[in-house]
Design an enzyme around this catalytic site. Structure first.
Site, PDB file in Angstrom:
ATOM      1  CD  GLU A   1       0.247  -5.373   7.434  1.00  0.00           C
ATOM      2  OE1 GLU A   1      -0.161  -5.329   6.252  1.00  0.00           O
ATOM      3  OE2 GLU A   1      -0.236  -4.669   8.342  1.00  0.00           O
TER       4      GLU A   1
ATOM      5  CD  GLU B   1       1.863  -0.762   9.421  1.00  0.00           C
ATOM      6  OE1 GLU B   1       0.644  -0.709   9.093  1.00  0.00           O
ATOM      7  OE2 GLU B   1       2.754  -1.130   8.646  1.00  0.00           O
TER       8      GLU B   1
ATOM      9  CE1 TYR C   1      -3.468   1.086  10.755  1.00  0.00           C
ATOM     10  CE2 TYR C   1      -2.791  -1.153  10.196  1.00  0.00           C
ATOM     11  CZ  TYR C   1      -2.529   0.206  10.250  1.00  0.00           C
ATOM     12  OH  TYR C   1      -1.317   0.689   9.811  1.00  0.00           O
TER      13      TYR C   1
ATOM     14  CG  ASP D   1      -1.954   1.111   1.165  1.00  0.00           C
ATOM     15  OD1 ASP D   1      -2.310   1.541   0.059  1.00  0.00           O
ATOM     16  OD2 ASP D   1      -2.372   1.561   2.246  1.00  0.00           O
TER      17      ASP D   1
END
Length: 603
Positions: free
Chosen positions: A424, A515, A479, A163
């Site tokens: 990831e 993150e 997240y 991303d």
């Protein structure tokens, strides 16, 4: 590979500036041997810089394939009798280099340096043509991976799983430099502490004309130029010299205090200095003990960011002014660390982190090794990531090469306290364990002095992740409140705390949240704190911090992201990723002030 430098035996020429540049969308340049003559129809392109955003040409912005750089260089007449080397600090994602009509170097991997001895190809006192072809295609064999779609009209589109935008070109400096024929080819420095005494171990590798007359002398000086230790190295193998310098009352390198010594390494033949090199040295130790991460024997708590080499116009091109400003913002906000997400950064950034006392988690370019993310989040089928048809043996070989080159480049930086081998990836399958076991083994073989880890994604929770067992530290990207429980911070807080406690319970290792965050539009304010507002981002971070403070074993918080950054266009990415606490032009959002208050106590 040593970074070029000027000494009493070496000289450098930086080849930065405007180069002739031609994009090659049809891919004819190699078959037509464009390196044999001046490029036709060239425009001027700055180096270092990504080529994508410099012009206002949409085709060049989205170009997939080869681009060609060319310029004339002059080899100084004073380099006669010296070894002459051409070096490229970074070419994304692979490159070939010609001197005049001769291919002298090729390299796979877009974020690490490569070089070639061109002594026999150049004549001091004359000019030569340098041509570099850079290819930006991502494939199943590259790190990071990707695929190229070819349309019926022959148009090409790059697909990738990470991303951030696939910027390309000559992102860092190109050099021409000289060394003596017999020269110092490599240095490895490790340090230890015994009470107030610092111990500096070094291994010096010599190449070229190596004979019994050669020996190595070392002098360690403090920043004021005072000699604090010196000695001669012991010869092991014919071209390997080992030494140990002892520093009484050593001043340690530590977070917030980037104290560095200069170690001058001299190659002697009798009374003659054949070659010399100066290596900065920070005396410090790193250790993982239980759920603690120790620097110099003291527990360290990571406060900082995942970052990107990403700026307006120049993309991933290195720029000293931007670097210094970004570090100034890290100081203002109270950060003590960052992760080089998701690739190695410019060596100048690592040097500056050394000097500023900023701690670094150094990460490879292995991002996007997870084909199940899209299906996992949207409920669709999960495509196998590790297979002969996707990421297989060839990709693993590229990954291993990249990892070894990263450690070889950054092993002497005291700021680097840990290697991250991937971001990831798929990590809950037997295939992922089989893929990553030799990766972790290679990291520890190349550098047994630092912890090794990888960054886990939410699809592989603590009871299912197989790769976490290979690491020394747990690093997780989470997240809650954004991709999960969006807009519901109460539910997000409950889910986050339950999972983090599970990581500590199941694995018993230090946990860093590498993150967490929320996309935020600069200037969007709302008293109701809805998603995308500056208030929501700040509230989300505050909730996460309340959870972190309640869990023993959480030893770090890296917000995603330091600043907004460019991505491939998509329905959920309007003008890039907006999770930065600073805008892309480095203006603070409300969350930046919340972090500054947490990390410094200042408003």
């Amino acid at each position: 590979m040593l970074k070029p430098q000027d000494t009493n035996t070496r000289e450098t020429k930086v080849l930065d500036g405007l180069w002739e540049f031609v994009a090659d969308p049809s891919g004819h340049g190699r078959s037509e041997e464009w390196w044999t003559s001046p490029l036709v129809g060239a425009q001027l392109m700055p180096v270092p810089c990504s080529f994508n955003d410099v012009t206002v040409d949409a085709d060049l912005h989205d170009h997939v394939g080869d681009v060609w750089y060319q310029r004339t260089i002059f080899v100084p007449g004073g380099w006669s009798g010296q070894r002459v080397v051409v070096r490229v600090d970074a070419a994304a994602h692979r490159a070939l280099v010609w001197i005049d009509n001769t291919l002298v170097a090729e390299h796979e991997g877009g974020y690490l340096p490569f070089e070639a001895d061109v002594t026999s190809r150049v004549t001091p006192g004359t000019a030569h043509r340098v041509t570099i072809v850079v290819n930006n295609e991502l494939t199943w064999e590259s790190i990071p991976p990707g695929t190229v779609d070819v349309g019926p009209d022959g148009s090409r589109k790059q697909r990738y799983q990470h991303d951030f935008f696939n910027y390309a070109g000559l992102h860092r400096s190109v050099w021409l430099y000289s060394t003596p024929r017999s020269h110092i080819a490599d240095l490895t420095v490790t340090t230890d502490i015994d009470g107030t005494t610092g111990i500096v171990h070094s291994t010096t590798t010599i190449e070229g004309e190596v004979d019994d007359s050669l020996d190595v002398h070392l002098v360690l000086r403090d920043p004021e130029g005072n000699t604090v230790a010196q000695g001669s190295a012991t010869r092991g193998e014919p071209n390997i010299f080992e030494s140990e310098l002892v520093v009484t009352d050593a001043r340690l390198w530590q977070p917030g205090d980037g104290h560095l010594y200069d170690m001058t390494v001299e190659l002697h033949s009798g009374d003659v200095i054949v070659d010399s090199y100066v290596q900065t040295v920070g005396i410090r130790t790193v250790e993982v003990r239980g759920t603690e991460f120790l620097i110099n024997g003291e527990p360290f708590y990571f406060k900082g960011f995942g970052m990107h080499e990403d700026h307006l116009v120049r993309g991933k091109g290195h720029d000293a002014a931007s670097m210094v400003h970004d570090f100034a913002l890290l100081g203002w906000i109270g950060a003590n660390s960052f992760r080089t997400s998701h690739y190695p950064y410019a060596e100048e950034i690592m040097d500056y982190a050394d000097r500023m006392g900023i701690v670094v988690i150094d990460e490879t370019a292995a991002v996007g090794l997870n084909l199940g993310i899209l299906g996992g989040f949207l409920g669709g089928p999960r495509t196998p990531t590790f297979s002969p048809e996707t990421i297989g043996d060839a990709a693993q070989a590229t990954h291993l090469q990249h990892l070894r080159e990263l450690i070889a480049r950054d092993k002497n930086h005291p700021s680097v306290v840990m290697w991250s081998v991937a971001n990831e990836p798929e990590s809950d399958s037997d295939e992922s364990l089989e893929y990553f076991t030799p990766i972790f083994d290679a990291a520890r073989q190349a550098d047994p002095t630092r912890p090794v880890g990888f960054v886990n994604v939410m699809l592989a929770p603590p009871e299912r992740c197989k790769v976490t067992a290979l690491g020394d530290v747990v690093m997780v990207n989470r997240y809650y409140g954004w991709y999960l429980n969006a807009g519901d911070l109460d539910a997000a807080e409950v889910g986050l705390e339950a999972e983090l406690r599970k990581w500590v319970e199941v694995h018993g290792k230090p946990v860093i949240i590498t993150e967490y965050g929320a996309d935020t539009i600069s200037g969007l304010h709302d008293a109701m704190s809805p998603p995308w507002s500056e208030e929501y981002q700040a509230d989300l971070l505050d909730r996460y911090h309340e959870v972190f403070d309640r869990i023993e074993g959480v030893i770090g918080e890296h917000v995603w992201n330091f600043a907004d950054f460019a991505t491939a266009p998509s329905l959920i990415r309007v003008d890039g990723n907006k999770k930065g606490v600073f805008s892309r032009d480095r203006r603070p959002k409300l969350a930046a002030h919340h972090l500054r208050r947490r990390w410094t106590g200042h408003r």
